[in-house]
Design an enzyme around this catalytic site. Structure first.
Site, short mmCIF file in Angstrom:
data_model
loop_
_atom_site.label_atom_id
_atom_site.label_comp_id
_atom_site.label_asym_id
_atom_site.label_seq_id
_atom_site.Cartn_x
_atom_site.Cartn_y
_atom_site.Cartn_z
N ASN A 163 -4.94 2.82 -13.02
CA ASN A 163 -3.99 1.86 -12.44
C ASN A 163 -2.59 2.42 -12.58
O ASN A 163 -2.32 3.24 -13.45
CB ASN A 163 -4.09 0.54 -13.22
CG ASN A 163 -3.16 -0.53 -12.68
OD1 ASN A 163 -3.05 -0.71 -11.46
ND2 ASN A 163 -2.47 -1.23 -13.56
N ASP A 197 -2.81 -4.64 -17.67
CA ASP A 197 -1.84 -3.54 -17.80
C ASP A 197 -1.91 -2.91 -19.18
O ASP A 197 -0.90 -2.70 -19.87
CB ASP A 197 -0.40 -4.05 -17.51
CG ASP A 197 -0.30 -4.57 -16.09
OD1 ASP A 197 -0.99 -4.04 -15.21
OD2 ASP A 197 0.46 -5.53 -15.87
N ARG A 247 -5.22 -8.34 -8.89
CA ARG A 247 -6.18 -9.27 -9.48
C ARG A 247 -6.45 -8.87 -10.92
O ARG A 247 -6.55 -7.66 -11.23
CB ARG A 247 -7.52 -9.24 -8.73
CG ARG A 247 -7.47 -9.67 -7.29
CD ARG A 247 -6.91 -11.05 -7.09
NE ARG A 247 -7.69 -12.09 -7.75
CZ ARG A 247 -7.23 -13.32 -7.97
NH1 ARG A 247 -6.01 -13.66 -7.61
NH2 ARG A 247 -7.99 -14.22 -8.57
N GLY A 272 0.78 -1.24 0.00
CA GLY A 272 0.00 0.00 0.00
C GLY A 272 0.81 1.28 0.00
O GLY A 272 0.32 2.34 0.43
N SER A 273 2.04 1.24 -0.52
CA SER A 273 2.84 2.47 -0.49
C SER A 273 2.32 3.52 -1.47
O SER A 273 2.41 4.72 -1.20
CB SER A 273 4.33 2.18 -0.74
OG SER A 273 4.55 1.81 -2.07
N ASN A 274 1.75 3.08 -2.58
CA ASN A 274 1.15 4.07 -3.50
C ASN A 274 -0.10 4.69 -2.88
O ASN A 274 -0.34 5.90 -3.02
CB ASN A 274 0.84 3.42 -4.85
CG ASN A 274 2.05 3.40 -5.75
OD1 ASN A 274 2.49 4.44 -6.23
ND2 ASN A 274 2.63 2.22 -5.94
N HIS A 297 1.45 1.06 -13.00
CA HIS A 297 2.22 -0.14 -13.35
C HIS A 297 3.71 0.23 -13.36
O HIS A 297 4.09 1.28 -13.90
CB HIS A 297 1.78 -0.65 -14.72
CG HIS A 297 2.51 -1.90 -15.11
ND1 HIS A 297 2.23 -3.12 -14.54
CD2 HIS A 297 3.52 -2.10 -15.99
CE1 HIS A 297 3.05 -4.02 -15.05
NE2 HIS A 297 3.83 -3.45 -15.93
N LEU A 341 -8.95 -8.30 -13.68
CA LEU A 341 -10.38 -7.97 -13.62
C LEU A 341 -11.09 -8.43 -14.90
O LEU A 341 -10.50 -8.44 -15.98
CB LEU A 341 -10.54 -6.46 -13.44
CG LEU A 341 -9.95 -5.94 -12.12
CD1 LEU A 341 -9.78 -4.43 -12.15
CD2 LEU A 341 -10.82 -6.38 -10.94
C1 GRF Z 1 3.68 -1.02 -7.37
O1 GRF Z 1 4.94 -1.19 -7.94
C2 GRF Z 1 2.63 -0.84 -8.43
O2 GRF Z 1 3.10 -0.16 -9.55
C3 GRF Z 1 2.29 -2.25 -8.81
O3 GRF Z 1 2.34 -2.98 -7.61
C4 GRF Z 1 3.21 -2.32 -6.69
C5 GRF Z 1 2.39 -2.05 -5.48
O4 GRF Z 1 3.14 -1.46 -4.45
N1 GRF Z 1 1.04 -2.32 -9.51
P1 GRF Z 1 2.40 -0.75 -3.24
O5 GRF Z 1 1.42 -1.77 -2.68
O6 GRF Z 1 1.71 0.46 -3.75
O7 GRF Z 1 3.48 -0.44 -2.27
#
Ligand code: GRF
Length: 228
Positions: free
Chosen positions: A119, A157, A103, A28-30, A121, A105
């Site tokens: 999304n 993607d 997942r 969940g860092s994003n 990526h 979708l």
């Molecule tokens: C990120 O690299 C994102 O681009 C990819 O999965 C990873 C998730 O990282 N889809 P986080 O859970 O947001 O830390």
């Protein structure tokens, strides 16, 4: 006429804010980068398909409603996506933000939220869709790598690209270092893309991304420029 002082206060009208639901599967860092950006956006809920996703605790610590729709409880993707959509729709979000949601979708799900779901990526799409992007980029010997925010359309993607950030790949760089550098860019561009989306500055129109009030120097590619 008696003089008086008009006091004005900055009012943030939450009812006018766009509402988003964030979907996660893990760290969940994003998601956290989006929360930390203090965007003028209401985070209605964070939903995970993994009960143990670390990001759930992060959201809960900030009093953001969370929910789990465990994909393993379903025998097929259609049923999972149906329940996931019901859970999302409870919050009536304007936009759905996939942040490390691991997942695949269904086409129906992607179409249902067409133009309203984005999304991130960890590669410069359309290169390296799928998993292990940093390792594959190194194996391919690319000299630039990066990350992409895109509208979600049916497929993995894939979908019209909103913004990309570029990271150089110096000779001899290792996978972990590269991953760290790309992730730092993800944390920079994803909140920006969410802001653009919620402010109506980026839209999906007839399958193409249309920008408004975004500096031409920046429009769609961020490195190193960043346009607020
Ligand atoms: C990120 O690299 C994102 O681009 C990819 O999965 C990873 C998730 O990282 N889809 P986080 O859970 O947001 O830390």
């Amino acid at each position: 006429m008696a003089g008086f002082t008009l006091l004005t206060t900055k009012i943030t009208d939450e009812s006018k804010m766009k509402k988003i639901v964030i979907l996660i599967s893990g760290r969940g860092s994003n998601m956290e980068a989006i929360l930390n950006a203090n965007l003028p956006v209401a985070i209605a809920a964070v939903i995970s398909n993994e009960p143990d996703a670390k990001g759930l605790a992060t959201a809960q610590a900030r009093n953001i409603p969370t929910a789990v729709v465990p994909h393993r409880a379903f025998t097929n993707r259609e049923d999972f996506d149906g329940v996931l959509a019901m859970e999302i729709n409870r919050y009536q979000p304007d936009f759905i933000v996939l942040a490390g949601f691991m997942r695949v979708l269904t086409e129906e799900f992607a179409e249902r939220y067409s133009g309203r779901m984005i999304n991130i990526h960890p590669s410069l799409l359309p290169s390296f869709p799928g998993l292990h992007t940093h390792q594959r980029a190194l194996e391919a010997g690319v000299r630039v790598h990066g990350c992409t925010v895109h509208f979600v359309t049916p497929g993995v993607d894939i979908g019209p690209i909103i913004v990309q950030a570029v990271v150089p790949v110096p000779a001899g760089v290792d996978e972990d270092t590269l991953a760290t550098r790309v992730l730092a860019e993800e944390h920079r561009i994803y909140p920006q893309a969410v802001r653009w989306l919620c402010e109506g500055r980026v839209q999906l129109v007839d399958g193409a991304v249309v920008y408004d009030r975004i500096a031409p120097a920046c429009g769609g590619v961020i490195s190193p420029a960043l346009d607020e």
